[in-house]
Design an enzyme around this catalytic site. Structure first.
Site, short mmCIF file in Angstrom:
data_model
loop_
_atom_site.label_atom_id
_atom_site.label_comp_id
_atom_site.label_asym_id
_atom_site.label_seq_id
_atom_site.Cartn_x
_atom_site.Cartn_y
_atom_site.Cartn_z
N ASN A 150 0.93 -1.15 -0.02
CA ASN A 150 0.00 -0.11 -0.06
C ASN A 150 1.03 1.09 -0.08
O ASN A 150 1.57 1.66 1.27
CB ASN A 150 -0.94 0.06 1.09
CG ASN A 150 -1.95 1.18 1.13
OD1 ASN A 150 -1.89 1.99 0.59
ND2 ASN A 150 -2.87 1.16 2.18
N LYS A 208 3.49 0.72 2.84
CA LYS A 208 3.55 -0.39 3.85
C LYS A 208 3.48 -1.67 2.80
O LYS A 208 3.03 -1.65 1.91
CB LYS A 208 2.11 -0.27 4.48
CG LYS A 208 1.80 1.00 5.17
CD LYS A 208 0.50 0.86 6.00
CE LYS A 208 0.45 2.19 6.79
NZ LYS A 208 -1.15 2.67 6.66
N ARG A 234 -2.34 -1.95 -3.66
CA ARG A 234 -3.71 -1.47 -3.57
C ARG A 234 -3.75 -0.21 -4.33
O ARG A 234 -2.88 0.61 -4.23
CB ARG A 234 -3.79 -0.84 -1.95
CG ARG A 234 -5.03 -0.30 -1.68
CD ARG A 234 -5.00 0.17 -0.32
NE ARG A 234 -6.12 1.12 0.15
CZ ARG A 234 -6.45 2.23 0.63
NH1 ARG A 234 -5.41 2.68 1.17
NH2 ARG A 234 -7.71 2.64 0.76
N HIS A 273 -13.05 1.51 0.43
CA HIS A 273 -12.91 0.29 1.28
C HIS A 273 -13.67 -1.05 0.86
O HIS A 273 -13.89 -1.93 1.48
CB HIS A 273 -13.81 0.64 2.53
CG HIS A 273 -13.26 1.59 3.47
ND1 HIS A 273 -14.06 2.46 4.16
CD2 HIS A 273 -12.00 1.85 3.92
CE1 HIS A 273 -13.31 3.22 4.90
NE2 HIS A 273 -11.82 2.98 4.89
N HIS A 314 -17.60 -1.21 8.20
CA HIS A 314 -15.96 -0.75 8.44
C HIS A 314 -15.83 0.61 9.13
O HIS A 314 -16.10 1.71 8.46
CB HIS A 314 -15.30 -0.71 6.91
CG HIS A 314 -13.92 -0.54 7.08
ND1 HIS A 314 -12.84 -1.30 6.66
CD2 HIS A 314 -13.22 0.69 7.38
CE1 HIS A 314 -11.63 -0.78 6.84
NE2 HIS A 314 -11.75 0.24 7.31
N ASN A 319 -10.39 4.96 11.16
CA ASN A 319 -10.34 6.37 11.13
C ASN A 319 -11.28 6.91 9.94
O ASN A 319 -12.06 7.96 10.27
CB ASN A 319 -8.95 6.71 11.01
CG ASN A 319 -8.70 8.31 11.13
OD1 ASN A 319 -9.40 8.70 11.82
ND2 ASN A 319 -7.54 8.59 10.46
N GLY A 320 -11.18 6.23 8.95
CA GLY A 320 -12.02 6.24 7.58
C GLY A 320 -13.38 5.35 8.00
O GLY A 320 -12.88 4.50 8.90
N ARG A 358 -13.23 13.40 8.70
CA ARG A 358 -14.12 13.81 7.79
C ARG A 358 -15.54 13.90 8.12
O ARG A 358 -16.09 13.19 9.14
CB ARG A 358 -14.18 12.65 6.72
CG ARG A 358 -12.85 12.23 5.88
CD ARG A 358 -13.01 11.40 4.68
NE ARG A 358 -11.71 11.20 4.12
CZ ARG A 358 -11.38 9.81 4.11
NH1 ARG A 358 -12.39 8.78 4.74
NH2 ARG A 358 -10.19 9.33 3.69
N ASP A 410 -9.32 10.45 17.44
CA ASP A 410 -9.16 9.16 17.93
C ASP A 410 -10.49 8.73 18.95
O ASP A 410 -10.53 9.33 20.01
CB ASP A 410 -7.75 9.11 18.32
CG ASP A 410 -7.72 7.53 18.68
OD1 ASP A 410 -8.24 6.60 19.47
OD2 ASP A 410 -6.55 7.02 18.04
N GLY A 464 -14.86 -0.62 15.02
CA GLY A 464 -15.88 -1.48 15.04
C GLY A 464 -15.18 -2.86 15.75
O GLY A 464 -15.83 -3.57 16.69
N ASN A 491 -12.64 -2.79 18.19
CA ASN A 491 -12.20 -2.51 19.49
C ASN A 491 -13.09 -1.89 20.45
O ASN A 491 -12.91 -1.96 21.63
CB ASN A 491 -10.82 -1.69 19.36
CG ASN A 491 -9.72 -2.39 18.90
OD1 ASN A 491 -9.42 -3.58 19.26
ND2 ASN A 491 -9.20 -1.95 17.59
N GLU A 549 -7.19 -6.48 4.93
CA GLU A 549 -7.20 -6.00 3.34
C GLU A 549 -5.87 -6.71 2.80
O GLU A 549 -5.83 -7.09 1.62
CB GLU A 549 -7.36 -4.50 3.43
CG GLU A 549 -8.53 -4.17 3.52
CD GLU A 549 -8.42 -2.58 4.01
OE1 GLU A 549 -8.05 -2.09 5.13
OE2 GLU A 549 -8.99 -1.62 3.25
P1 ADP Z 1 -7.75 3.38 9.10
O1 ADP Z 1 -9.04 3.76 8.89
O2 ADP Z 1 -6.79 4.50 9.23
O3 ADP Z 1 -7.35 2.10 8.46
P2 ADP Z 1 -8.31 1.79 11.70
O4 ADP Z 1 -9.17 0.99 11.00
O5 ADP Z 1 -6.71 1.35 11.92
O6 ADP Z 1 -7.71 3.14 10.79
O7 ADP Z 1 -8.83 2.40 12.86
C1 ADP Z 1 -8.06 3.48 13.73
C2 ADP Z 1 -8.96 3.86 14.46
O8 ADP Z 1 -9.51 2.78 15.47
C3 ADP Z 1 -8.27 4.72 15.78
O9 ADP Z 1 -8.27 6.19 15.34
C4 ADP Z 1 -9.18 4.87 16.95
O10 ADP Z 1 -10.30 5.82 16.72
C5 ADP Z 1 -9.84 3.52 16.61
N1 ADP Z 1 -9.71 2.59 17.67
C6 ADP Z 1 -8.38 1.82 17.99
N2 ADP Z 1 -8.48 1.09 19.16
C7 ADP Z 1 -9.52 1.28 19.79
C8 ADP Z 1 -10.12 1.13 21.16
N3 ADP Z 1 -9.54 0.03 21.92
N4 ADP Z 1 -11.34 1.74 21.44
C9 ADP Z 1 -11.76 2.71 20.55
N5 ADP Z 1 -11.36 2.91 19.58
C10 ADP Z 1 -10.11 2.32 18.89
#
Ligand code: ADP
Length: 392
Positions: A7, A14, A88, A177, A202, A205-206, A235, A277, A327, A329, A378
């Site tokens: 990616n 990455k 990607r 996505h 999904h 962050n996005g 966003r 975050d 989703g 965590n 992915e």
């Molecule tokens: P991207 O869309 O950049 O691929 P990810 O799918 O890795 O991002 O998601 C990152 C986001 O997941 C972080 O910015 C944070 O908001 C959220 N996140 C990660 N761990 C936790 C957690 N334990 N509890 C709540 N939110 C979390």
């Protein structure tokens, strides 16, 4: 076979090396600040992380170091042990409905699609060309973020705008996505033995949602660009475009600056002023910070809006699947979303939901729709597509 899943961003690269068909992740890493001062890379191997500084003027520098490190770590003996590289690519327009082996035609077509993804496609192409330079004989595969959503009907992908904008300029919903939503569709079929009606959420962050029927995307929340749909880290998600000229005139900001605000300073960071975050916003929520409470409620509401819409489109979903950072965590956010769907008989098993690192079903036994947590992958999807196309 040893497949590299790649990616490439404008200043990053990455990679994950995966052995197939075993689906075994061997080594992974990230090169950062390529072409910028202070460039470095990290490599993850057998649970250990190693960070090194290196002068990375171009992506090609990163690719060469990457391959030399693979030799260094004794993962390969020579470059030709890499059997394929999967890339990607963000935008495949309406040209690509699935992954393809990269040749000159593909490069030319992706180049033509640059106006649709001016930030992403050029960076992705730099990644492809760097690998082609260093590994000229190795097959390369393009895996598009948009491809999975090409199964949407015209009624679903058209906007109610002058038709000419679509016909002449390709203005329509594309969705993103796709590789992640396709992973969810494929994995769910693998687990259940048949295609079910799935709402894939999904949320990282996005964030985007996708309605999946017969293994295909029938609707998705992102649109012509990834700014649309649910509220994200930075966003805005769906907004009224009519606010744009007003904000420009009031703030005296340029169109580009306003777009940057909507892409990078909106969503959770915009609403809370604290952080994009979810962990930080959740902390504020727990500490009764009123802005964080509003932001969390709005975030959940918007996801529920889309779930309800997709539930109707699917004429009753069988599964709601949570994936990506939030989703996978955030039991708090999952609970906020699903508790708003009690009217539909959907409910969580609160003990399962709050189990750290849980994957699998988290809904109560009598829930009308099953709710699951399924970590997305992915990189594996990209590697598998590469493996399949090489062996075709
Ligand atoms: P991207 O869309 O950049 O691929 P990810 O799918 O890795 O991002 O998601 C990152 C986001 O997941 C972080 O910015 C944070 O908001 C959220 N996140 C990660 N761990 C936790 C957690 N334990 N509890 C709540 N939110 C979390």
């Amino acid at each position: 076979m040893k497949i590299l899943s790649v990616n490439a961003g404008s200043s990053s690269l990455k990679f994950t090396l995966i052995e197939l068909p075993e689906e075994k992740v061997v080594i992974s890493g990230t090169f950062e600040k390529i072409g910028i001062d202070g460039s470095f890379y990290t490599i993850k191997y057998k649970g250990e992380k190693d960070k090194k500084e290196a002068k990375l003027e171009t992506h090609t520098d990163a690719v060469k170091i990457l391959l030399d490190e693979l030799i260094n770590y004794k993962v390969i003996k020579s470059y030709d042990e890499i059997d394929g590289v999967g890339h990607r690519l963000v935008h495949g327009g309406d040209k690509y409905t699935e992954s393809v082996l990269i040749n000159d035609d593909v490069l030319e077509t992706v180049e033509k699609l640059v106006p649709l993804a001016p930030l992403h496609n050029p960076a992705n192409l730099v990644g492809v060309r760097s690998f082609m330079e260093v590994l000229p004989k190795t097959p390369m595969v393009a895996v598009f973020d948009t491809a999975f959503h090409q199964s949407m009907s015209e009624e679903e992908f058209l906007y109610a705008i002058p038709r000419e904008w679509y016909e002449r300029y390709g203005v329509r919903r594309y969705g993103f996505h796709g590789t992640s939503h396709r992973y969810i569709a494929t994995k769910m079929k693998e687990i259940l033995g048949e295609d079910k009606k799935i709402i894939s959420c999904h949320i990282g962050n996005g964030a985007s949602l996708c309605a999946i029927k017969d293994g295909k995307s029938i609707a998705t929340s992102m649109g012509f660009t990834p700014i649309a749909g649910v509220i994200m880290g930075t966003r805005c998600g769906d907004i009224d475009v009519g606010l744009l000229p007003y904000v420009m005139s009031q703030t005296k900001k340029s169109f580009d600056d306003v777009m940057t605000d909507l892409n990078k300073k909106s969503g959770m960071i915009g609403l809370t002023g604290v952080s994009s975050d979810m962990r930080d916003v959740e902390e504020g929520y727990n500490n009764k910070d009123s802005k964080c409470i509003t932001a969390m409620n709005m975030y959940a509401n918007k996801i529920v809006d889309y779930i309800s819409m997709y539930d109707a489109k699917l004429e009753g979903a069988d599964y709601i699947v949570f994936t990506a950072g939030v989703g996978e965590n955030s039991d708090v956010m999952r609970d906020m979303v699903i508790s708003r769907l009690a009217y539909r008989g959907i409910k969580l098993d609160s003990e399962k939901n709050s189990t750290r690192g849980i994957t699998g079903v988290i809904s109560a036994d009598d829930s009308t729709v099953k709710v699951c947590v399924l970590p997305t992958d992915e990189e594996l999807m990209i590697a598998k597509d590469t493996y399949d196309l090489i062996n075709k």
